[in-house]
Write a protein that holds these residues in place. Sequence first.
Motif, PDB file in Angstrom:
ATOM      1  N   LYS A  47       0.836  -1.209   0.000  1.00 19.26           N
ATOM      2  CA  LYS A  47       0.000   0.000   0.000  1.00 19.26           C
ATOM      3  C   LYS A  47       0.868   1.254   0.000  1.00 19.26           C
ATOM      4  O   LYS A  47       0.593   2.193  -0.744  1.00 19.26           O
ATOM      5  CB  LYS A  47      -0.951   0.001   1.196  1.00 19.26           C
ATOM      6  CG  LYS A  47      -1.839   1.234   1.206  1.00 19.26           C
ATOM      7  CD  LYS A  47      -3.023   1.189   2.154  1.00 19.26           C
ATOM      8  CE  LYS A  47      -2.741   0.802   3.545  1.00 19.26           C
ATOM      9  NZ  LYS A  47      -3.921   0.970   4.435  1.00 19.26           N
ATOM     10  N   HIS A  48       1.909   1.270   0.796  1.00 21.31           N
ATOM     11  CA  HIS A  48       2.791   2.445   0.812  1.00 21.31           C
ATOM     12  C   HIS A  48       3.506   2.619  -0.525  1.00 21.31           C
ATOM     13  O   HIS A  48       3.710   3.741  -0.987  1.00 21.31           O
ATOM     14  CB  HIS A  48       3.783   2.363   1.979  1.00 21.31           C
ATOM     15  CG  HIS A  48       3.138   2.646   3.295  1.00 21.31           C
ATOM     16  ND1 HIS A  48       2.756   1.657   4.161  1.00 21.31           N
ATOM     17  CD2 HIS A  48       2.773   3.821   3.862  1.00 21.31           C
ATOM     18  CE1 HIS A  48       2.191   2.200   5.218  1.00 21.31           C
ATOM     19  NE2 HIS A  48       2.182   3.512   5.064  1.00 21.31           N
ATOM     20  N   LYS A  49       3.873   1.519  -1.144  1.00 18.91           N
ATOM     21  CA  LYS A  49       4.500   1.603  -2.468  1.00 18.91           C
ATOM     22  C   LYS A  49       3.522   2.170  -3.487  1.00 18.91           C
ATOM     23  O   LYS A  49       3.893   2.991  -4.335  1.00 18.91           O
ATOM     24  CB  LYS A  49       5.012   0.236  -2.905  1.00 18.91           C
ATOM     25  CG  LYS A  49       6.209  -0.226  -2.090  1.00 18.91           C
ATOM     26  CD  LYS A  49       6.647  -1.625  -2.500  1.00 18.91           C
ATOM     27  CE  LYS A  49       7.852  -2.074  -1.698  1.00 18.91           C
ATOM     28  NZ  LYS A  49       8.345  -3.390  -2.137  1.00 18.91           N
ATOM     29  N   GLU A  50       2.262   1.758  -3.415  1.00 17.62           N
ATOM     30  CA  GLU A  50       1.251   2.291  -4.332  1.00 17.62           C
ATOM     31  C   GLU A  50       1.000   3.774  -4.065  1.00 17.62           C
ATOM     32  O   GLU A  50       0.787   4.536  -5.004  1.00 17.62           O
ATOM     33  CB  GLU A  50      -0.058   1.503  -4.236  1.00 17.62           C
ATOM     34  CG  GLU A  50      -0.015   0.136  -4.884  1.00 17.62           C
ATOM     35  CD  GLU A  50       0.121   0.168  -6.402  1.00 17.62           C
ATOM     36  OE1 GLU A  50      -0.052   1.228  -7.042  1.00 17.62           O
ATOM     37  OE2 GLU A  50       0.389  -0.900  -6.962  1.00 17.62           O
ATOM     38  N   LEU A  54       1.488   6.550  -6.895  1.00 18.18           N
ATOM     39  CA  LEU A  54       0.461   7.534  -7.234  1.00 18.18           C
ATOM     40  C   LEU A  54       1.011   8.947  -7.092  1.00 18.18           C
ATOM     41  O   LEU A  54       0.749   9.810  -7.947  1.00 18.18           O
ATOM     42  CB  LEU A  54      -0.777   7.346  -6.359  1.00 18.18           C
ATOM     43  CG  LEU A  54      -1.908   8.347  -6.578  1.00 18.18           C
ATOM     44  CD1 LEU A  54      -2.393   8.360  -8.027  1.00 18.18           C
ATOM     45  CD2 LEU A  54      -3.060   8.057  -5.621  1.00 18.18           C
ATOM     46  N   ALA A  55       1.782   9.192  -6.052  1.00 16.67           N
ATOM     47  CA  ALA A  55       2.372  10.519  -5.868  1.00 16.67           C
ATOM     48  C   ALA A  55       3.255  10.885  -7.056  1.00 16.67           C
ATOM     49  O   ALA A  55       3.197  12.014  -7.559  1.00 16.67           O
ATOM     50  CB  ALA A  55       3.185  10.562  -4.570  1.00 16.67           C
ATOM     51  N   ILE A  56       4.039   9.945  -7.519  1.00 17.66           N
ATOM     52  CA  ILE A  56       4.888  10.204  -8.690  1.00 17.66           C
ATOM     53  C   ILE A  56       4.026  10.453  -9.917  1.00 17.66           C
ATOM     54  O   ILE A  56       4.280  11.376 -10.691  1.00 17.66           O
ATOM     55  CB  ILE A  56       5.880   9.049  -8.912  1.00 17.66           C
ATOM     56  CG1 ILE A  56       6.892   9.016  -7.760  1.00 17.66           C
ATOM     57  CG2 ILE A  56       6.584   9.174 -10.260  1.00 17.66           C
ATOM     58  CD1 ILE A  56       7.723   7.746  -7.694  1.00 17.66           C
ATOM     59  N   GLU A  84      -5.629  11.345   1.228  1.00 16.29           N
ATOM     60  CA  GLU A  84      -5.576  12.800   1.358  1.00 16.29           C
ATOM     61  C   GLU A  84      -4.268  13.274   1.984  1.00 16.29           C
ATOM     62  O   GLU A  84      -3.709  14.286   1.569  1.00 16.29           O
ATOM     63  CB  GLU A  84      -6.770  13.301   2.161  1.00 16.29           C
ATOM     64  CG  GLU A  84      -8.065  13.229   1.380  1.00 16.29           C
ATOM     65  CD  GLU A  84      -9.285  13.642   2.179  1.00 16.29           C
ATOM     66  OE1 GLU A  84      -9.172  13.849   3.414  1.00 16.29           O
ATOM     67  OE2 GLU A  84     -10.369  13.746   1.573  1.00 16.29           O
ATOM     68  N   GLU A  85      -3.760  12.544   2.971  1.00 18.77           N
ATOM     69  CA  GLU A  85      -2.477  12.936   3.573  1.00 18.77           C
ATOM     70  C   GLU A  85      -1.355  12.859   2.548  1.00 18.77           C
ATOM     71  O   GLU A  85      -0.504  13.752   2.466  1.00 18.77           O
ATOM     72  CB  GLU A  85      -2.164  12.068   4.786  1.00 18.77           C
ATOM     73  CG  GLU A  85      -3.008  12.422   5.986  1.00 18.77           C
ATOM     74  CD  GLU A  85      -2.639  11.637   7.231  1.00 18.77           C
ATOM     75  OE1 GLU A  85      -1.518  11.100   7.318  1.00 18.77           O
ATOM     76  OE2 GLU A  85      -3.491  11.565   8.143  1.00 18.77           O
ATOM     77  N   MET A  86      -1.345  11.817   1.737  1.00 18.58           N
ATOM     78  CA  MET A  86      -0.332  11.698   0.691  1.00 18.58           C
ATOM     79  C   MET A  86      -0.502  12.806  -0.337  1.00 18.58           C
ATOM     80  O   MET A  86       0.476  13.387  -0.809  1.00 18.58           O
ATOM     81  CB  MET A  86      -0.409  10.317   0.021  1.00 18.58           C
ATOM     82  CG  MET A  86       0.603  10.089  -1.094  1.00 18.58           C
ATOM     83  SD  MET A  86       0.131  10.732  -2.718  1.00 18.58           S
ATOM     84  CE  MET A  86      -1.285   9.749  -3.110  1.00 18.58           C
ATOM     85  N   LEU A  87      -1.745  13.138  -0.668  1.00 19.35           N
ATOM     86  CA  LEU A  87      -1.997  14.175  -1.668  1.00 19.35           C
ATOM     87  C   LEU A  87      -1.494  15.540  -1.209  1.00 19.35           C
ATOM     88  O   LEU A  87      -1.030  16.335  -2.030  1.00 19.35           O
ATOM     89  CB  LEU A  87      -3.491  14.230  -2.007  1.00 19.35           C
ATOM     90  CG  LEU A  87      -4.032  13.005  -2.752  1.00 19.35           C
ATOM     91  CD1 LEU A  87      -5.552  13.096  -2.870  1.00 19.35           C
ATOM     92  CD2 LEU A  87      -3.373  12.818  -4.096  1.00 19.35           C
ATOM     93  N   THR A  88      -1.559  15.808   0.079  1.00 21.04           N
ATOM     94  CA  THR A  88      -1.029  17.092   0.552  1.00 21.04           C
ATOM     95  C   THR A  88       0.481  17.176   0.352  1.00 21.04           C
ATOM     96  O   THR A  88       1.008  18.257   0.077  1.00 21.04           O
ATOM     97  CB  THR A  88      -1.379  17.358   2.033  1.00 21.04           C
ATOM     98  OG1 THR A  88      -0.806  16.352   2.853  1.00 21.04           O
ATOM     99  CG2 THR A  88      -2.877  17.433   2.237  1.00 21.04           C
ATOM    100  N   ALA A 105      -7.207  12.747  -8.881  1.00 17.81           N
ATOM    101  CA  ALA A 105      -7.023  11.528  -8.090  1.00 17.81           C
ATOM    102  C   ALA A 105      -8.159  11.343  -7.087  1.00 17.81           C
ATOM    103  O   ALA A 105      -8.641  10.219  -6.884  1.00 17.81           O
ATOM    104  CB  ALA A 105      -5.676  11.556  -7.378  1.00 17.81           C
ATOM    105  N   LEU A 106      -8.587  12.425  -6.457  1.00 20.41           N
ATOM    106  CA  LEU A 106      -9.711  12.330  -5.518  1.00 20.41           C
ATOM    107  C   LEU A 106     -10.987  11.879  -6.217  1.00 20.41           C
ATOM    108  O   LEU A 106     -11.724  11.033  -5.700  1.00 20.41           O
ATOM    109  CB  LEU A 106      -9.933  13.682  -4.828  1.00 20.41           C
ATOM    110  CG  LEU A 106      -8.923  14.045  -3.753  1.00 20.41           C
ATOM    111  CD1 LEU A 106      -9.060  15.515  -3.374  1.00 20.41           C
ATOM    112  CD2 LEU A 106      -9.096  13.149  -2.535  1.00 20.41           C
ATOM    113  N   SER A 107     -11.237  12.429  -7.389  1.00 19.71           N
ATOM    114  CA  SER A 107     -12.412  12.026  -8.156  1.00 19.71           C
ATOM    115  C   SER A 107     -12.326  10.552  -8.546  1.00 19.71           C
ATOM    116  O   SER A 107     -13.296   9.810  -8.414  1.00 19.71           O
ATOM    117  CB  SER A 107     -12.548  12.907  -9.397  1.00 19.71           C
ATOM    118  OG  SER A 107     -13.619  12.459 -10.196  1.00 19.71           O
TER     119      SER A 107
END
Length: 119
Positions: A47-50, A54-56, A84-88, A105-107
Amino acid sequence: MSTFDHSGLIKNINQNLVPLRKSQPDAMQAFGQLARSAMAEGAVSAKHKELMALAIGITQHCSGCIGFHVKALIKLGCTRQELEEMLTVCVYMGGGPALMYTAEALSAFELMSADAVSA
């Protein structure tokens, strides 16, 4: 809310890559194996790798990446709060352009989560 169809985009990408998978099977199989190896559970969870992938994808402005990695995160049980925390962090590191892809990404997360529940 965005009306971007990430599920359709994923389907189209996969369909468009069929000829390349046939003409270049070794390279495409190698890429698939690289993906499986890189994303496997280890000292860092899948999950953390995903979330990192996604962040990249967001900071590289890749809608296809957003679709594939949001789909994987939903399967791995990612919560909206984790997302959401990752998105910030994406917005912090990528500024305004990352904010635009964060909305995408949120959508995607909302729509694909709803699809996963109804499936």
